[in-house]
Design a protein around this motif. Structure first.
Motif, PDB file in Angstrom:
ATOM      1  N   GLY A   1      -7.727  39.326 -16.260  1.00  0.00           N
ATOM      2  CA  GLY A   1      -7.776  40.680 -15.821  1.00  0.00           C
ATOM      3  C   GLY A   1      -6.868  40.789 -14.706  1.00  0.00           C
ATOM      4  N   GLY A   2      -7.620  41.839 -13.594  1.00  0.00           N
ATOM      5  CA  GLY A   2      -6.671  42.083 -12.505  1.00  0.00           C
ATOM      6  C   GLY A   2      -6.021  40.922 -11.831  1.00  0.00           C
TER       7      GLY A   2
ATOM      8  N   ARG B   1      -3.022  39.631 -13.648  1.00  0.00           N
ATOM      9  CA  ARG B   1      -2.091  40.488 -13.542  1.00  0.00           C
ATOM     10  C   ARG B   1      -1.199  40.644 -12.083  1.00  0.00           C
TER      11      ARG B   1
ATOM     12  N   HIS C   1      -7.269  40.893  -5.157  1.00  0.00           N
ATOM     13  CA  HIS C   1      -8.309  41.088  -4.375  1.00  0.00           C
ATOM     14  C   HIS C   1      -9.610  40.640  -4.845  1.00  0.00           C
TER      15      HIS C   1
ATOM     16  N   ASP D   1     -11.992  37.676 -11.545  1.00  0.00           N
ATOM     17  CA  ASP D   1     -12.758  37.454 -12.725  1.00  0.00           C
ATOM     18  C   ASP D   1     -12.408  36.447 -13.551  1.00  0.00           C
TER      19      ASP D   1
ATOM     20  N   ARG E   1     -10.126  43.935 -24.185  1.00  0.00           N
ATOM     21  CA  ARG E   1      -9.746  44.497 -23.163  1.00  0.00           C
ATOM     22  C   ARG E   1      -8.435  45.593 -23.189  1.00  0.00           C
ATOM     23  N   ASP E   2      -8.444  46.382 -22.042  1.00  0.00           N
ATOM     24  CA  ASP E   2      -7.747  47.759 -22.399  1.00  0.00           C
ATOM     25  C   ASP E   2      -6.231  47.421 -22.460  1.00  0.00           C
TER      26      ASP E   2
ATOM     27  N   ASN F   1      -3.627  43.524 -18.690  1.00  0.00           N
ATOM     28  CA  ASN F   1      -4.940  43.032 -18.370  1.00  0.00           C
ATOM     29  C   ASN F   1      -5.734  42.210 -19.292  1.00  0.00           C
TER      30      ASN F   1
ATOM     31  N   ASP G   1     -13.701  54.212 -25.858  1.00  0.00           N
ATOM     32  CA  ASP G   1     -13.995  54.200 -24.330  1.00  0.00           C
ATOM     33  C   ASP G   1     -13.067  55.314 -23.632  1.00  0.00           C
TER      34      ASP G   1
ATOM     35  N   ARG H   1     -10.567  54.700 -20.440  1.00  0.00           N
ATOM     36  CA  ARG H   1      -9.385  53.823 -20.498  1.00  0.00           C
ATOM     37  C   ARG H   1      -8.377  55.165 -20.448  1.00  0.00           C
TER      38      ARG H   1
ATOM     39  N   ARG I   1      -7.962  55.077 -16.962  1.00  0.00           N
ATOM     40  CA  ARG I   1      -7.614  53.906 -16.281  1.00  0.00           C
ATOM     41  C   ARG I   1      -5.862  53.734 -16.381  1.00  0.00           C
TER      42      ARG I   1
ATOM     43  N   ARG J   1      -4.243  55.556 -13.879  1.00  0.00           N
ATOM     44  CA  ARG J   1      -4.760  55.010 -12.695  1.00  0.00           C
ATOM     45  C   ARG J   1      -3.593  53.906 -12.036  1.00  0.00           C
TER      46      ARG J   1
ATOM     47  N   LYS K   1      -8.765  55.842  -6.947  1.00  0.00           N
ATOM     48  CA  LYS K   1      -7.815  54.785  -6.971  1.00  0.00           C
ATOM     49  C   LYS K   1      -6.557  55.357  -7.490  1.00  0.00           C
TER      50      LYS K   1
END
Ligand code: ATP
Ligand code: MG
Length: 443
Positions: free
Chosen positions: A27-28, A31, A40, A43, A114-115, A119, A157, A160, A163, A166, A204
């Motif tokens: 994930g983040g 990335r 920050h 996961d 995952r989206d 990610n 979903d 997304r 997202r 964002r 965000k």
């Protein structure tokens, strides 16, 4: 390329792997590592079932809030690590999390749910990144691309959609063409998404460097959860102060505002009441009398719909309400405004007024912008000198007024207000003795 995994995260992966499970960062954080940015949060995905993960970290503090969805949060030296069992997920009917999840045995199956490709990269202790969808290349090229078929992913979903915008606003990446089309076509899926989830992404998004560009490209998406934006998007302003229509002006104002939630939200909503207040005079010039109050009312509704906390909502509504106020560049007026709004809100209002001016015909407003700077300097001096601008700064208080002979009750407040008025205007100094002497005459 070798990626630096800090010792805390390394320890978590090692512990799971020593117990015979697969474990990867995902994930983040991956990335961010690939972008060369410090992550920050961390996961981790693993082949261990939640109860197995808990057993691995028996000596640690464990938070079980995500357990139903396969997530165990383990605290290691105060830092939380979210460790989630490989899973696929059912639909998100409304809630923050999928209705149900199904544990799976392969990392690939977990990455596939995952989206976006960026990610869906996993990084373990051994070997390079596991990247079945080409996320690393997309990061290099600065592209946001759905994992799998975009329309289907947005239908699973709707969040997304937000997202994608964002990440576009924050990272400044281009959204890939088919993903763009699917965003527009499936924006209505946002209707099924809980307001709290949209809220998280919107906050965000708005502080992202490219927030303005995203607003320009996707007004249809924002209108989906805030239909009140619709008339603003098409608003024309035939007025010499304005070189743009309502939406383009809003975009410029958002861009010009500091990258913090309060000023950005304020600029997005400051003119929302203009369409309802539009009138055209005999010369064909448009006016928007009374729009700040109407905007404030609408902003309040809109922020409630998206479940903003009351502190944020009240602050934004105050700033919207006063965004067009005339503030004379005189110490006495500045003291009054400081007293009325409090310094923090007042300085935010100056930022808001500056951002608003930056979205207008520059030649006409540049003197006004310079004056705002002057007001700011004066206000900073007033605050730094500890000058009186509110009742709590006044050298006398209610007790003193009563001791000086005013009967307890509403008269006390009135007397204090009158004294404050005279101090603010510079008529009398904020000195206890002088004020006490005045009490007899001031009432
Ligand atoms: P941030 O830097 O904001 O934390 P992030 O990518 O880590 O960004 P999170 O919301 O923390 O975002 O989600 C962690 C990961 O979970 C994502 O990188 C993505 O792989 C996956 N994910 C999160 N939300 C969704 C979603 N709605 N649909 C599919 N995958 C998701
Ligand atoms: Mg994250």
């Amino acid at each position: 390329m070798k990626f630096e995994i800090p010792s805390g995260a390394r320890h978590m992966l090692q512990t799971l792997s020593d117990a015979g499970y697969e474990a990867y960062l995902v994930g983040g954080c991956v990335r961010d590592l690939l972008r060369g940015v410090e992550p920050h949060d961390w996961d981790i995905c693993t082949s261990a079932r939640p109860e197995e993960t808990e057993a691995c970290f028996a000596g640690h503090r464990i938070i079980e809030t995500g357990l139903k969805h396969g997530t165990v949060t383990v605290l290691e030296e105060g830092e939380p690590y979210e460790i989630t069992t490989y899973r696929t997920e059912g639909p998100y009917s409304d809630s923050r999390r999928p209705d149900y999840v199904k544990f799976v045995s392969s990392l690939e199956a977990d990455l596939a749910r995952r989206d976006f490709t960026m990610n869906a990269i996993a990084l373990g202790l051994e070997g390079g990144p596991r990247d079945p969808f080409g996320g690393a290349d997309d990061i290099k090229a600065g592209v946001i691309r759905c994992v799998g078929e975009p329309a289907q992913r947005f239908q699973e979903d709707g969040l997304r959609v937000m997202r994608a915008l964002r990440f576009g606003a924050v990272l400044g990446y281009e959204i890939e063409e088919q993903t763009v089309r699917a965003i527009h076509e499936n924006r209505h899926m946002l209707e099924r998404v809980a307001a709290e989830r949209i809220n998280v992404e919107l906050r965000k998004l708005l502080v992202g460097e490219k927030a303005g560009d995203i607003l320009r490209q996707y007004p249809d998406v924002f209108r989906q959860f805030w239909p009140q934006l619709e008339p603003l998007v098409t608003l024309e302003q035939n007025n010499p102060w304005h070189c743009w229509g309502g939406w383009e002006h809003t975009i410029h104002a958002v861009k010009a505002a500091p990258a913090d939630l309060i000023p950005r939200l304020t600029m997005l909503l400051h003119d929302i009441g203009k369409p309802a207040c539009k009138s055209t005079d005999e010369n064909g010039i448009d006016h928007f009398y009374g729009h700040p109050a109407v905007s404030a009312k609408l902003a309040d509704q809109m922020l409630r719909t998206l479940k903003f906390d009351s502190k944020t909502r009240e602050r934004v509504v105050t700033l919207v309400e006063h965004h067009d106020a005339q503030i004379p560049c005189r110490d006495r007026s500045i003291r009054k405004w400081l007293g009325r709004l409090g310094p923090e809100t007042f300085f935010q209002l100056l930022e808001v007024k500056r951002a608003d001016g930056m979205g207008q015909a520059y030649e006409l407003v540049k003197d006004r912008l310079a004056e705002l700077e002057e007001i700011k300097t004066k206000a900073e001096e007033i605050v730094a000198q500890g000058q009186c601008f509110s009742l709590k700064d006044l050298a006398v208080n209610g007790q003193d007024v009563i001791a000086a002979g005013v009967a307890p009750g509403p008269e006390v407040g009135r007397a204090l207000s009158k004294l404050l008025e005279r101090v603010l205007s510079g008529e009398v100094p904020n000195e206890r003795k002088i004020l006490l002497d005045l009490i007899g005459t001031a009432i």
